[in-house]
Design a protein around this motif. Structure first.
Motif, mmCIF file in Angstrom:
data_model
loop_
_atom_site.group_PDB
_atom_site.id
_atom_site.type_symbol
_atom_site.label_atom_id
_atom_site.label_comp_id
_atom_site.label_asym_id
_atom_site.label_seq_id
_atom_site.Cartn_x
_atom_site.Cartn_y
_atom_site.Cartn_z
ATOM 1 N N LEU A 1 0.828 -1.208 0.000
ATOM 2 C CA LEU A 1 0.000 0.000 0.000
ATOM 3 C C LEU A 1 0.864 1.260 0.000
ATOM 4 N N ASP A 2 1.909 1.278 0.825
ATOM 5 C CA ASP A 2 2.787 2.450 0.870
ATOM 6 C C ASP A 2 3.390 2.730 -0.505
ATOM 7 N N THR A 3 3.808 1.673 -1.194
ATOM 8 C CA THR A 3 4.377 1.812 -2.536
ATOM 9 C C THR A 3 3.331 2.338 -3.512
ATOM 10 N N LEU A 4 2.127 1.758 -3.460
ATOM 11 C CA LEU A 4 1.055 2.197 -4.361
ATOM 12 C C LEU A 4 0.653 3.647 -4.098
ATOM 13 N N PHE A 5 0.572 4.036 -2.829
ATOM 14 C CA PHE A 5 0.212 5.421 -2.513
ATOM 15 C C PHE A 5 1.282 6.399 -2.984
ATOM 16 N N ASN B 1 -7.231 1.535 -8.372
ATOM 17 C CA ASN B 1 -7.923 0.243 -8.390
ATOM 18 C C ASN B 1 -7.085 -0.838 -7.712
ATOM 19 N N ARG B 2 -5.768 -0.787 -7.894
ATOM 20 C CA ARG B 2 -4.893 -1.743 -7.213
ATOM 21 C C ARG B 2 -4.924 -1.521 -5.699
ATOM 22 N N ILE B 3 -5.021 -0.264 -5.289
ATOM 23 C CA ILE B 3 -5.147 0.044 -3.859
ATOM 24 C C ILE B 3 -6.450 -0.537 -3.324
ATOM 25 N N ARG B 4 -7.537 -0.363 -4.072
ATOM 26 C CA ARG B 4 -8.831 -0.910 -3.638
ATOM 27 C C ARG B 4 -8.788 -2.427 -3.494
ATOM 28 N N VAL B 5 -8.078 -3.092 -4.405
ATOM 29 C CA VAL B 5 -7.938 -4.550 -4.314
ATOM 30 C C VAL B 5 -7.219 -4.918 -3.014
ATOM 31 N N GLU B 6 -6.178 -4.167 -2.683
ATOM 32 C CA GLU B 6 -5.463 -4.420 -1.421
ATOM 33 C C GLU B 6 -6.403 -4.238 -0.225
ATOM 34 N N TRP B 7 -7.216 -3.187 -0.266
ATOM 35 C CA TRP B 7 -8.137 -2.916 0.838
ATOM 36 C C TRP B 7 -9.193 -4.013 0.967
ATOM 37 N N GLN B 8 -9.624 -4.568 -0.157
ATOM 38 C CA GLN B 8 -10.723 -5.533 -0.121
ATOM 39 C C GLN B 8 -10.359 -6.843 0.545
ATOM 40 N N ASP B 9 -9.102 -7.240 0.461
ATOM 41 C CA ASP B 9 -8.708 -8.517 1.060
ATOM 42 C C ASP B 9 -8.494 -8.346 2.551
ATOM 43 N N SER B 10 -9.362 -8.972 3.323
ATOM 44 C CA SER B 10 -9.296 -8.843 4.782
ATOM 45 C C SER B 10 -8.222 -9.729 5.392
ATOM 46 N N GLY B 11 -7.767 -10.722 4.620
ATOM 47 C CA GLY B 11 -6.839 -11.698 5.181
ATOM 48 C C GLY B 11 -7.551 -12.840 5.875
#
Length: 197
Positions: free
Chosen positions: A42-46, A63-73
């Motif tokens: 996320l830091d890299t994408l931001f 959109n790549r940031i949103r994909v990262e946010w969507q995965d809760s783990g």
């Protein structure tokens, strides 16, 4: 001593039969991706999003940031989010709210649980509850541009133009290439300038 000799032999064998260049690059990329945490990604994408001035390329990054946010783990939380999304699509808001409540209880640091519930509250006209959830999102992830846009919309609709202007400024500090945000900011600046004269 013997383990040293075995390791030395393995090293010599790997040097004697090197991987093709593309395979070595792929192996390095694979190792690098395994070593990065979601926060590092996320830091890299931001950082990329902040530098990008091309609107289309910036949208791809967002959109790549949103994909990262969507995965809760968590497979359970991800499944609940799918159910909540389906409930929203089929106009079953009460069910969706119940599921979002469960998601937040199970994973209180998962920002998309808060963010999606904030969006649903906004769609239902529950602006106070939406703003409360937005504040939770921003407490966990201050760079959440979607939450900032939601906050700006609520502030604008409630006549708090100065605060809405600040929210759009924060948004554009994170995501400078977003044209809609630029337009919203410009409109608010003109309105506020007109109000002062």
């Amino acid at each position: 001593m013997s383990s040293f000799l075995i390791l030395g032999g393995m090293l010599a064998a790997s040097i004697a039969s090197p991987l093709p260049a593309f395979a070595a690059d792929a192996a390095q990329a694979s190792v690098a991706s395994e070593l990065t945490t979601p926060k590092q990604r996320l830091d890299t994408l931001f950082a990329e999003l902040k530098r990008e001035r091309d609107q289309d390329k910036a949208r791809e990054i967002s959109n790549r940031i949103r994909v990262e946010w969507q995965d809760s783990g968590s497979a359970t939380v991800n499944l609940l989010m799918q159910w909540a999304s389906k409930a929203v699509e089929t106009n079953r808001q009460a069910t969706a709210l119940d599921i979002f409540d469960q998601v937040i209880t199970l994973s209180p640091r998962y920002i998309e649980g808060w963010n999606q519930r904030a969006t649903l509250h906004y769609q239902m006209g529950n602006y106070r509850k939406s703003m409360s959830d937005i504040n939770q999102v921003l407490a966990i992830e201050p760079r959440h541009f979607g939450a900032l846009a939601g906050m700006a919309a609520i502030l604008t609709s409630s006549g708090q133009d100065e605060l809405a202007l600040r929210a759009w400024e924060q948004f554009l500090d994170i995501y400078p290439a977003d044209r809609k945000a630029q337009e919203q900011l410009g409109e608010l600046e003109e309105k506020l300038a007109g109000d002062r004269t």
